[in-house]
Motif scaffolding. Sequence first.
Motif, PDB file in Angstrom:
ATOM      1  N   GLU A  12      62.240  33.365 -34.320  1.00  0.00           N
ATOM      2  CA  GLU A  12      60.868  33.120 -33.429  1.00  0.00           C
ATOM      3  C   GLU A  12      59.858  33.164 -34.318  1.00  0.00           C
ATOM      4  O   GLU A  12      59.682  34.222 -34.901  1.00  0.00           O
ATOM      5  CB  GLU A  12      60.874  33.861 -32.264  1.00  0.00           C
ATOM      6  CG  GLU A  12      61.996  33.733 -31.184  1.00  0.00           C
ATOM      7  CD  GLU A  12      61.707  34.311 -29.711  1.00  0.00           C
ATOM      8  OE1 GLU A  12      60.493  34.967 -29.567  1.00  0.00           O
ATOM      9  OE2 GLU A  12      62.807  34.360 -29.220  1.00  0.00           O
ATOM     10  N   ALA A  13      58.948  32.402 -34.372  1.00  0.00           N
ATOM     11  CA  ALA A  13      57.719  32.392 -35.103  1.00  0.00           C
ATOM     12  C   ALA A  13      56.572  32.594 -34.175  1.00  0.00           C
ATOM     13  O   ALA A  13      56.350  31.803 -33.241  1.00  0.00           O
ATOM     14  CB  ALA A  13      57.595  31.046 -36.032  1.00  0.00           C
ATOM     15  N   ALA A  14      55.608  33.326 -34.485  1.00  0.00           N
ATOM     16  CA  ALA A  14      54.258  33.807 -33.792  1.00  0.00           C
ATOM     17  C   ALA A  14      53.148  33.635 -34.921  1.00  0.00           C
ATOM     18  O   ALA A  14      53.073  34.137 -35.730  1.00  0.00           O
ATOM     19  CB  ALA A  14      54.278  35.053 -33.041  1.00  0.00           C
ATOM     20  N   ALA A  15      52.044  32.858 -34.500  1.00  0.00           N
ATOM     21  CA  ALA A  15      51.056  32.612 -35.173  1.00  0.00           C
ATOM     22  C   ALA A  15      49.818  33.491 -34.494  1.00  0.00           C
ATOM     23  O   ALA A  15      49.496  33.490 -33.266  1.00  0.00           O
ATOM     24  CB  ALA A  15      50.461  31.331 -35.427  1.00  0.00           C
ATOM     25  N   VAL A  16      48.870  33.895 -35.294  1.00  0.00           N
ATOM     26  CA  VAL A  16      47.633  34.743 -34.816  1.00  0.00           C
ATOM     27  C   VAL A  16      46.788  33.687 -34.489  1.00  0.00           C
ATOM     28  O   VAL A  16      46.603  32.842 -35.519  1.00  0.00           O
ATOM     29  CB  VAL A  16      46.978  35.768 -36.008  1.00  0.00           C
ATOM     30  CG1 VAL A  16      45.847  36.257 -35.289  1.00  0.00           C
ATOM     31  CG2 VAL A  16      48.187  36.755 -36.209  1.00  0.00           C
ATOM     32  N   GLY A  17      46.307  33.666 -33.358  1.00  0.00           N
ATOM     33  CA  GLY A  17      45.294  32.717 -32.936  1.00  0.00           C
ATOM     34  C   GLY A  17      45.976  31.349 -32.148  1.00  0.00           C
ATOM     35  O   GLY A  17      47.101  31.346 -32.157  1.00  0.00           O
ATOM     36  N   PRO A  18      45.195  30.668 -31.669  1.00  0.00           N
ATOM     37  CA  PRO A  18      45.546  29.440 -30.771  1.00  0.00           C
ATOM     38  C   PRO A  18      46.074  28.108 -31.438  1.00  0.00           C
ATOM     39  O   PRO A  18      45.290  27.339 -31.367  1.00  0.00           O
ATOM     40  CB  PRO A  18      44.353  29.238 -29.874  1.00  0.00           C
ATOM     41  CG  PRO A  18      43.363  29.450 -30.764  1.00  0.00           C
ATOM     42  CD  PRO A  18      43.723  30.846 -31.580  1.00  0.00           C
ATOM     43  N   TYR A  19      46.971  28.311 -32.357  1.00  0.00           N
ATOM     44  CA  TYR A  19      47.420  27.191 -33.188  1.00  0.00           C
ATOM     45  C   TYR A  19      48.480  26.484 -32.761  1.00  0.00           C
ATOM     46  O   TYR A  19      49.645  26.887 -32.253  1.00  0.00           O
ATOM     47  CB  TYR A  19      47.797  27.715 -34.574  1.00  0.00           C
ATOM     48  CG  TYR A  19      46.715  28.438 -35.511  1.00  0.00           C
ATOM     49  CD1 TYR A  19      45.644  27.552 -35.846  1.00  0.00           C
ATOM     50  CD2 TYR A  19      46.540  29.689 -35.488  1.00  0.00           C
ATOM     51  CE1 TYR A  19      44.598  28.251 -36.718  1.00  0.00           C
ATOM     52  CE2 TYR A  19      45.642  30.510 -36.086  1.00  0.00           C
ATOM     53  CZ  TYR A  19      44.574  29.698 -36.704  1.00  0.00           C
ATOM     54  OH  TYR A  19      43.668  30.172 -37.304  1.00  0.00           O
ATOM     55  N   LEU A  20      48.429  25.200 -32.622  1.00  0.00           N
ATOM     56  CA  LEU A  20      49.485  24.147 -32.195  1.00  0.00           C
ATOM     57  C   LEU A  20      50.645  24.138 -33.328  1.00  0.00           C
ATOM     58  O   LEU A  20      51.840  24.091 -32.928  1.00  0.00           O
ATOM     59  CB  LEU A  20      48.834  22.645 -31.844  1.00  0.00           C
ATOM     60  CG  LEU A  20      49.693  21.934 -31.302  1.00  0.00           C
ATOM     61  CD1 LEU A  20      50.462  22.196 -30.241  1.00  0.00           C
ATOM     62  CD2 LEU A  20      49.221  20.654 -31.092  1.00  0.00           C
ATOM     63  N   ASP A  21      50.085  24.106 -34.522  1.00  0.00           N
ATOM     64  CA  ASP A  21      51.151  23.945 -35.559  1.00  0.00           C
ATOM     65  C   ASP A  21      50.846  25.311 -36.471  1.00  0.00           C
ATOM     66  O   ASP A  21      49.947  25.475 -37.198  1.00  0.00           O
ATOM     67  CB  ASP A  21      50.580  22.577 -36.271  1.00  0.00           C
ATOM     68  CG  ASP A  21      51.888  22.316 -37.518  1.00  0.00           C
ATOM     69  OD1 ASP A  21      52.577  23.247 -37.934  1.00  0.00           O
ATOM     70  OD2 ASP A  21      51.980  20.951 -37.748  1.00  0.00           O
ATOM     71  N   ILE A  22      52.054  25.984 -36.764  1.00  0.00           N
ATOM     72  CA  ILE A  22      51.981  27.074 -37.604  1.00  0.00           C
ATOM     73  C   ILE A  22      51.711  26.915 -39.162  1.00  0.00           C
ATOM     74  O   ILE A  22      51.347  27.652 -39.766  1.00  0.00           O
ATOM     75  CB  ILE A  22      53.141  28.278 -37.286  1.00  0.00           C
ATOM     76  CG1 ILE A  22      54.419  27.420 -37.712  1.00  0.00           C
ATOM     77  CG2 ILE A  22      53.091  28.383 -35.925  1.00  0.00           C
ATOM     78  CD1 ILE A  22      55.658  28.243 -37.617  1.00  0.00           C
TER      79      ILE A  22
END
Length: 103
Positions: A12-22
């Motif tokens: 599972e990938a999680a990005a810092v911030g509200p990104y639609l595309d990591i």
Amino acid sequence: MAVVADRLFISEAAAVGPYLDIRAVGRDGVTYTPGTLPEAVQAAIRAVTRAFGLVFAAWDLVQDDTGTIWALELNPNGQWAFTPDRDDICRAIADYLEEAANT
């Protein structure tokens, strides 16, 4: 997520911030952790991968706010070396090739 023969390696990938595309986030802004998928989704992924005649595939999936899992792409030459399972994936590919060479 990567598939090698019948083995699934789920991250599972999680990005810092509200990104639609990591991919829009710098490398340090994304974390990867081992993940899980429902058995029915795993079975469907194996079936589709086999239906395309593939031994290896990298899948991109996303889960929406309702919990529905969507398949975005199946890539027969996808990237996986950045995932937590990279060593296990490499071994699975080597094991598959060794077994195929000896049959």
